[in-house]
Design an enzyme around this catalytic site. Structure first.
Site, PDB file in Angstrom:
ATOM      1  N   SER A  63       0.791  -1.236   0.000  1.00  0.00           N
ATOM      2  CA  SER A  63       0.000   0.000   0.000  1.00  0.00           C
ATOM      3  C   SER A  63       0.818   1.280   0.000  1.00  0.00           C
ATOM      4  O   SER A  63       0.262   2.351  -0.247  1.00  0.00           O
ATOM      5  CB  SER A  63      -0.936   0.025   1.204  1.00  0.00           C
ATOM      6  N   LYS A  66       0.491   3.367  -2.992  1.00  0.00           N
ATOM      7  CA  LYS A  66      -0.685   4.226  -3.222  1.00  0.00           C
ATOM      8  C   LYS A  66      -0.308   5.702  -3.153  1.00  0.00           C
ATOM      9  O   LYS A  66      -0.976   6.547  -3.741  1.00  0.00           O
ATOM     10  CB  LYS A  66      -1.780   3.886  -2.201  1.00  0.00           C
ATOM     11  N   TYR A 188      -3.092  -2.254 -10.704  1.00  0.00           N
ATOM     12  CA  TYR A 188      -3.074  -2.106  -9.237  1.00  0.00           C
ATOM     13  C   TYR A 188      -2.210  -3.192  -8.579  1.00  0.00           C
ATOM     14  O   TYR A 188      -1.416  -2.908  -7.672  1.00  0.00           O
ATOM     15  CB  TYR A 188      -4.520  -2.152  -8.710  1.00  0.00           C
ATOM     16  N   TYR A 239      -4.571   2.804   7.706  1.00  0.00           N
ATOM     17  CA  TYR A 239      -5.793   2.018   7.827  1.00  0.00           C
ATOM     18  C   TYR A 239      -6.671   2.631   8.903  1.00  0.00           C
ATOM     19  O   TYR A 239      -6.802   3.854   8.970  1.00  0.00           O
ATOM     20  CB  TYR A 239      -5.456   0.543   8.117  1.00  0.00           C
ATOM     21  N   VAL A 257       1.065  -3.743   3.877  1.00  0.00           N
ATOM     22  CA  VAL A 257       1.001  -5.058   4.521  1.00  0.00           C
ATOM     23  C   VAL A 257       2.276  -5.888   4.320  1.00  0.00           C
ATOM     24  O   VAL A 257       2.410  -6.958   4.905  1.00  0.00           O
ATOM     25  CB  VAL A 257      -0.237  -5.886   4.099  1.00  0.00           C
TER      26      VAL A 257
HETATM   27  N1  GLU Z   1      -2.162  -5.325  -2.396  1.00  0.00           N
HETATM   28  C1  GLU Z   1      -2.765  -5.258  -1.108  1.00  0.00           C
HETATM   29  C2  GLU Z   1      -4.250  -5.444  -1.239  1.00  0.00           C
HETATM   30  O1  GLU Z   1      -4.828  -4.850  -2.108  1.00  0.00           O
HETATM   31  C3  GLU Z   1      -2.440  -3.939  -0.477  1.00  0.00           C
HETATM   32  C4  GLU Z   1      -2.830  -3.924   0.948  1.00  0.00           C
HETATM   33  C5  GLU Z   1      -2.043  -3.011   1.822  1.00  0.00           C
HETATM   34  O2  GLU Z   1      -0.814  -2.974   1.819  1.00  0.00           O
HETATM   35  O3  GLU Z   1      -2.724  -2.284   2.548  1.00  0.00           O
HETATM   36  O4  GLU Z   1      -4.890  -6.165  -0.553  1.00  0.00           O
END
Ligand code: GLU
Length: 303
Positions: A63, A66, A188, A239, A257
């Site tokens: 993430s 992002k 993604y 989160y 994650v």
């Molecule tokens: N590729 C992970 C997902 O989409 C990213 C999650 C994360 O790092 O928050 O579930």
């Protein structure tokens, strides 16, 4: 400030704690990573850098990517982006679905999965070679052409990304996904599967600490856009633990994650930690501990 000594001490103290976190296993490839890795890297805007532990071992940025996709889409489209994604914290897990249904397909923010999938859709629409162009953007930000996708992680996510397929389909039903679900999720999953180490991440985030100007001295992100992205990191980067991170650490940042956390003090430094075992909210347990100690000991935070 003797950053070298401070990082070495924190690394030693935190390594001595019982690591109660668990490595993410919902993406099978991530479950293979050794829980005992722990690295810290700091670079400041004067060009100094310091490290402790596994700062040069690559891991899946997940993430954290992002922030890069948001920066690229915001630089390309400007404020039009906010017609399709909001900037409010969600207070929910990253892959939560029901909020999206209630709010008619407008994701709460670009750092949860639904928001990042909309941002990915924008990039798929506007870039000539979306995956390659995005990877190049990250390489240039980090000033490191060796950065790459981890194809095993991409394949693993494709096989098990059921919630992301659900999110993308829900977005499509609300007309907030313009390309095919397959194309957008392919992009993604690739962005999440970029492999980087603490040093490369700190270098790439330098621009956010330096008013949009990256280490090569050009400005891929406008200063006022860097300001806004930092604000989104502070309120939405962890989160449903963004409040706790602001409370304990007091810096904008983003976790993934894969166990990475990047945090920054504008006009001062970027600090990246990596330890793959996550707490129950999905943030690196050692990383949170280390960053809380770091801002307390250096008496530095945005507050
Ligand atoms: N590729 C992970 C997902 O989409 C990213 C999650 C994360 O790092 O928050 O579930």
């Amino acid at each position: 400030m003797n950053y070298k000594q401070i990082l070495t001490n924190i690394h030693r103290e935190v390594s001595a704690l019982k690591n109660t976190g668990e490595v993410a296993s919902y993406i099978p490839e991530l479950a293979k990573v050794d829980k005992d890795h722990f690295g810290i890297y700091l670079n400041n805007i004067h060009g100094d850098n310091f490290e402790a532990g596994d700062a040069d071992v690559t891991f899946s940025i997940q993430s954290i990517s992002k922030v890069f996709s948001l920066a690229m889409a915001f630089a390309n489209q400007g404020n039009k982006l906010w017609e399709r994604v909001d900037v409010e914290p969600s207070g929910n897990p990253f892959n939560y679905l029901s909020l999206l249904e209630r709010e008619k397909g407008i994701p709460r923010n670009p750092l949860i999965n639904s928001g990042a999938i909309v941002v990915a859709d924008c990039l798929v629409s506007t870039l000539k070679n979306p995956k390659e162009d995005f990877l190049q953007f990250v390489r240039d930000l980090a000033n490191d052409q060796s950065i790459n996708f981890d194809k095993n992680v991409v394949a693993s996510e494709k096989k098990t990304g059921f919630r992301n397929y659900a999110i993308a389909n829900l977005l499509k039903s609300f007309d907030n996904l313009h390309n095919s679900v397959e194309d957008v999720l392919d992009f993604y999953f690739h962005q999440c599967a970029i492999a980087m180490n603490c040093k490369q991440l700190s270098n790439a985030f330098f621009a956010f600490a330096n008013r949009g100007k990256c280490m090569q001295n050009n400005t891929p992100i406008k200063p006022n856009q860097a300001k806004r992205i930092n604000a989104i990191m502070l309120t939405c980067g962890f989160y449903d633990e963004a409040g706790e991170f602001a409370f304990e650490v007091g810096l904008p940042g983003k976790s993934g994650v894969g166990g990475g956390i990047v945090a920054l003090l504008p006009n001062e430094y970027v600090i990246t930690t990596w330890s793959p075992a996550l707490n129950e909210k999905g943030n690196s347990y050692y990383g949170m501990q280390a960053l809380e100690r770091f801002t307390t000991e250096t008496n530095s935070s945005i507050f």
